[in-house]
Structures are given as structure tokens and as C-alpha cells.
Scaffold this active site. Sequence first.
Site, PDB file in Angstrom:
ATOM      1  CG  ASP A  28      -1.673   1.102   1.181  1.00 60.92           C
ATOM      2  OD1 ASP A  28      -1.594   2.200   0.662  1.00 60.92           O
ATOM      3  OD2 ASP A  28      -2.958   0.932   1.912  1.00 60.92           O
ATOM      4  CB  THR A  35      -8.397   2.978 -16.724  1.00 64.84           C
ATOM      5  OG1 THR A  35      -8.501   4.046 -16.108  1.00 64.84           O
ATOM      6  CG2 THR A  35      -7.123   3.088 -17.746  1.00 64.84           C
ATOM      7  CE  LYS A  39      -1.143  11.485 -11.160  1.00 63.70           C
ATOM      8  NZ  LYS A  39      -0.423  10.277 -10.997  1.00 63.70           N
ATOM      9  CB  SER A  62      -1.980  13.603 -15.353  1.00 65.48           C
ATOM     10  OG  SER A  62      -3.078  14.044 -15.877  1.00 65.48           O
ATOM     11  CB  VAL A  98      -5.823   5.703 -20.832  1.00 62.03           C
ATOM     12  CG1 VAL A  98      -5.764   4.495 -21.546  1.00 62.03           C
ATOM     13  CG2 VAL A  98      -4.419   6.423 -21.206  1.00 62.03           C
ATOM     14  CE1 TYR A 127      -4.690  11.754 -11.540  1.00 62.49           C
ATOM     15  CE2 TYR A 127      -5.034  13.779 -12.924  1.00 62.49           C
ATOM     16  CZ  TYR A 127      -4.670  12.720 -12.677  1.00 62.49           C
ATOM     17  OH  TYR A 127      -4.183  11.865 -13.798  1.00 62.49           O
ATOM     18  CG  ASN A 158      -3.737   8.972  -8.887  1.00 63.68           C
ATOM     19  OD1 ASN A 158      -2.961  10.075  -8.488  1.00 63.68           O
ATOM     20  ND2 ASN A 158      -4.801   9.506  -9.081  1.00 63.68           N
TER      21      ASN A 158
HETATM   22  N1  LIG Z   1      -6.646   6.965 -17.372  1.00 68.67           N
HETATM   23  C1  LIG Z   1      -6.117   8.087 -17.827  1.00 68.67           C
HETATM   24  O1  LIG Z   1      -6.679   8.639 -18.660  1.00 68.67           O
HETATM   25  C2  LIG Z   1      -4.962   8.828 -16.952  1.00 68.67           C
HETATM   26  C3  LIG Z   1      -4.473  10.151 -17.496  1.00 68.67           C
HETATM   27  C4  LIG Z   1      -3.351  10.693 -16.828  1.00 68.67           C
HETATM   28  C5  LIG Z   1      -2.769  10.151 -15.914  1.00 68.67           C
HETATM   29  N2  LIG Z   1      -3.154   8.821 -15.340  1.00 68.67           N
HETATM   30  C6  LIG Z   1      -2.144   8.219 -14.232  1.00 68.67           C
HETATM   31  O2  LIG Z   1      -1.743   6.868 -14.602  1.00 68.67           O
HETATM   32  C7  LIG Z   1      -1.956   6.037 -13.423  1.00 68.67           C
HETATM   33  C8  LIG Z   1      -2.820   5.018 -13.656  1.00 68.67           C
HETATM   34  O3  LIG Z   1      -4.074   5.321 -14.230  1.00 68.67           O
HETATM   35  P1  LIG Z   1      -5.486   4.389 -14.407  1.00 68.67           P
HETATM   36  O4  LIG Z   1      -6.338   5.097 -15.078  1.00 68.67           O
HETATM   37  O5  LIG Z   1      -5.021   3.171 -14.566  1.00 68.67           O
HETATM   38  O6  LIG Z   1      -5.834   4.593 -12.488  1.00 68.67           O
HETATM   39  P2  LIG Z   1      -6.873   3.600 -11.913  1.00 68.67           P
HETATM   40  O7  LIG Z   1      -7.645   2.684 -12.875  1.00 68.67           O
HETATM   41  O8  LIG Z   1      -7.624   4.254 -10.966  1.00 68.67           O
HETATM   42  O9  LIG Z   1      -6.077   2.596 -10.910  1.00 68.67           O
HETATM   43  C9  LIG Z   1      -5.439   3.216  -9.899  1.00 68.67           C
HETATM   44  C10 LIG Z   1      -4.441   2.014  -9.365  1.00 68.67           C
HETATM   45  O10 LIG Z   1      -3.772   2.619  -7.990  1.00 68.67           O
HETATM   46  C11 LIG Z   1      -4.329   1.720  -7.025  1.00 68.67           C
HETATM   47  N3  LIG Z   1      -4.233   2.544  -5.810  1.00 68.67           N
HETATM   48  C12 LIG Z   1      -5.025   3.244  -5.342  1.00 68.67           C
HETATM   49  N4  LIG Z   1      -4.550   3.706  -3.777  1.00 68.67           N
HETATM   50  C13 LIG Z   1      -3.437   2.726  -3.686  1.00 68.67           C
HETATM   51  C14 LIG Z   1      -2.750   2.374  -2.462  1.00 68.67           C
HETATM   52  N5  LIG Z   1      -2.889   3.259  -1.432  1.00 68.67           N
HETATM   53  N6  LIG Z   1      -1.647   1.767  -2.697  1.00 68.67           N
HETATM   54  C15 LIG Z   1      -1.362   1.272  -3.512  1.00 68.67           C
HETATM   55  N7  LIG Z   1      -2.114   1.130  -4.936  1.00 68.67           N
HETATM   56  C16 LIG Z   1      -3.118   1.981  -4.850  1.00 68.67           C
HETATM   57  C17 LIG Z   1      -5.422   1.102  -7.349  1.00 68.67           C
HETATM   58  O11 LIG Z   1      -5.422  -0.143  -6.738  1.00 68.67           O
HETATM   59  P3  LIG Z   1      -6.820  -0.653  -5.731  1.00 68.67           P
HETATM   60  O12 LIG Z   1      -7.233  -1.461  -6.568  1.00 68.67           O
HETATM   61  O13 LIG Z   1      -6.166  -1.391  -4.488  1.00 68.67           O
HETATM   62  O14 LIG Z   1      -7.494   0.579  -5.510  1.00 68.67           O
HETATM   63  C18 LIG Z   1      -5.611   0.837  -8.943  1.00 68.67           C
HETATM   64  O15 LIG Z   1      -4.657  -0.413  -9.271  1.00 68.67           O
HETATM   65  C19 LIG Z   1      -2.379   7.040 -12.469  1.00 68.67           C
HETATM   66  O16 LIG Z   1      -1.251   7.465 -11.707  1.00 68.67           O
HETATM   67  C20 LIG Z   1      -3.299   8.000 -13.158  1.00 68.67           C
HETATM   68  O17 LIG Z   1      -2.960   9.314 -12.308  1.00 68.67           O
HETATM   69  C21 LIG Z   1      -4.314   8.091 -15.848  1.00 68.67           C
END
Ligand SMILES: NC(=O)c1ccc[n+]([C@@H]2O[C@H](COP(=O)([O-])OP(=O)(O)OC[C@H]3O[C@@H](n4cnc5c(N)ncnc54)[C@H](OP(=O)(O)O)[C@@H]3O)[C@@H](O)[C@H]2O)c1
Length: 266
Positions: A57, A201, A170, A147, A199, A166, A87
Site C-alpha cells: 500500500d 480505464t 501530479k 498527467s 485512457v 489531482y 493513484n
Molecule cells: N487513465 C487516464 O486517462 C490517465 C491520465 C493521466 C494520468 N493517469 C495516471 O496513470 C496512472 C494509472 O491510471 P489508471 O487510469 O489506470 O488509474 P486507476 O484505474 O484509478 O488505477 C489506480 C491504481 O492505483 C491503485 N491504488 C490506489 N490507492 C492505492 C494505494 N494506497 N496503494 C497502492 N495502490 C493504490 C489502485 O489499486 P486498488 O485496486 O487497490 O484501489 C489501482 O490499481 C495513475 O497514476 C493516473 O493518475 C491516468
Amino acid sequence: MSSYAITGASKGLGREFVRQLAADTTNTVLAIVRNPESPDISELASNYPNVHVIKGDVTDPKSLVEAASTAATITGGKLDVLIHNSNAVDPATMSFNPTQIPFDAQATREFFDLPLSTAVYGGIWTTNAFLPLIEKGTQKKIVHMSSGMADLDVIKKTGISYAVAYSVAKASINVLVAKYTAELAPRGIKVLALSPGWVNTWEGEKSPQVLQAEEVMLKQFQAVEPELKGQIQPEESVRKCLQVIKRLDAETSGLFLSHNGDKKWL
Ligand SMILES: NC(=O)c1ccc[n+]([C@@H]2O[C@H](COP(=O)([O-])OP(=O)(O)OC[C@H]3O[C@@H](n4cnc5c(N)ncnc54)[C@H](OP(=O)(O)O)[C@@H]3O)[C@@H](O)[C@H]2O)c1
């Protein structure tokens, strides 16, 4: 024969990093997750013998020291690439503008708590816990997922005033990456802030509110990238991010780059 550790590997981009890296059977892939029993990551691990699921964590420094210690037993004490991807945000205040932050110290701390705890403090603790392994690795790379929402030109051109905590978190990561680079460059360690693009997700069906919010964002992002049609898929984002990570060297270390390897965020 490279080793990778990815935080927040339970879903979204983290899990896709694990999937793509594990496809090369010479890689050792350490998937760091809060809940190792979560079905999606345990199913992936059962399909790839080179994936090891480790509990971690990022908001708990002790848990990260333990995760690094477990990782060392698997990799023989070394690690090539660390990807700090975790995140979390508070959906209840994500739409707030800065003027809506309350005149209350506790409420303001809570407003910033999740992104700062996961991205910033989590980024520091993860880096420091895994640094001894990275120093013994061959590639010596540390990547923090950032981001384009933290890019000042993007904020100005899109007029996006929400996602305050957020974006602040970042932006802090971007500065931390530069600071780590200043400290660690003499030891041959490269550090990068990497934006994955916009993305999809989202898991499960999107509610009408989510779809409407995405429509609004699309129009705002089109002020930066008029040809933008919508979100890309995790497969494309991670494939491009891995190319940028592959090219990371002393020259690009310390920078804040997109999945395109430049400042084209969308
Ligand atoms: N998707 C986009 O469009 C986008 C754009 C710009 C930047 N990003 C960045 O790219 C990264 C991945 O994005 P995503 O869309 O895949 O995010 P996501 O689907 O929200 O996944 C976030 C991940 O972080 C984990 N997490 C949350 N709290 C945690 C903690 N305390 N300890 C360990 N893990 C923890 C979550 O695990 P749990 O299952 O345990 O909650 C999950 O696996 C992030 O840093 C996000 O800010 C994403």
C-alpha cells in the site's frame, strides 16, 4: 532478462503494464497491489509464471519497505525498472474549482489527502524503499506516472479549473522527479515523469453522468488537440509508454514527457 516492479497493478494501466511486460517471458514482473487476492491480478499471475504479486500500500511506508524486501528475495536483490503508477482521488470533490476549497484547515487537508498520499508521499516512499534494488539493477530507471493535467499550457488552453488536488499532486510529482534526478544522476539512475495520455480505464458500464463528464472533457481537450476523438485504450497507452521508458537515458532523465515521448499529451 529485465526486472520490473509496478505499483497499483490491480487494474487499469498498472495491470496492463504487467500484462505487456509479462508477455516477454525473460522478464521478471513484480505486481505490487493492495490486495493480492483481487481476482483480476491473481488470474493474470496464474497465466504468467514470471509475474509475482506482492502486497503493498503506497500510503503506508512500512508496507513498501516490506514489499521491497519481498521483491529482493525474488530478484536476487536487484531491480531494473520501477513504475510508480498508483493513484487515488476523491470523486466527491473532483469537480470543485479552487474557490470552492473550504476555509477550514481539516477540510482542506482532506481535499488534498488522497492524491497527495498516493502520488506524492507514495511516490517518495516507493522510490526510497526500492532504491537499493534499483542501484543494483542494470537499467536503473524509476518512472512516476504523471498527467498532462499538470501541464500549465494545457490548463490555460483548456480552461480546466476542476481536478485541483489531482493536478497539484501530479505537478508535485514532476518537481520530485527533477529533484531525484539532480540527486541520483551521479549514481547512473534515471527518473521520469510520464503521462499516459487520456485512457479509458473505467471498469464496468459508464453512468450517464460519467459519459456527460467525458463529453465535456473531450471538448475542453480539443482546445489543445482539435483532432482528438476520445480516449485511447490501455493497450495503446502502455505500449507507447514502454517505448518511452525504453528510450529513457541520462539526457531525458528528469523530464515530464507524454506517452508520445514529447509534450503531445493527447
Ligand atoms: N487513465 C487516464 O486517462 C490517465 C491520465 C493521466 C494520468 N493517469 C495516471 O496513470 C496512472 C494509472 O491510471 P489508471 O487510469 O489506470 O488509474 P486507476 O484505474 O484509478 O488505477 C489506480 C491504481 O492505483 C491503485 N491504488 C490506489 N490507492 C492505492 C494505494 N494506497 N496503494 C497502492 N495502490 C493504490 C489502485 O489499486 P486498488 O485496486 O487497490 O484501489 C489501482 O490499481 C495513475 O497514476 C493516473 O493518475 C491516468
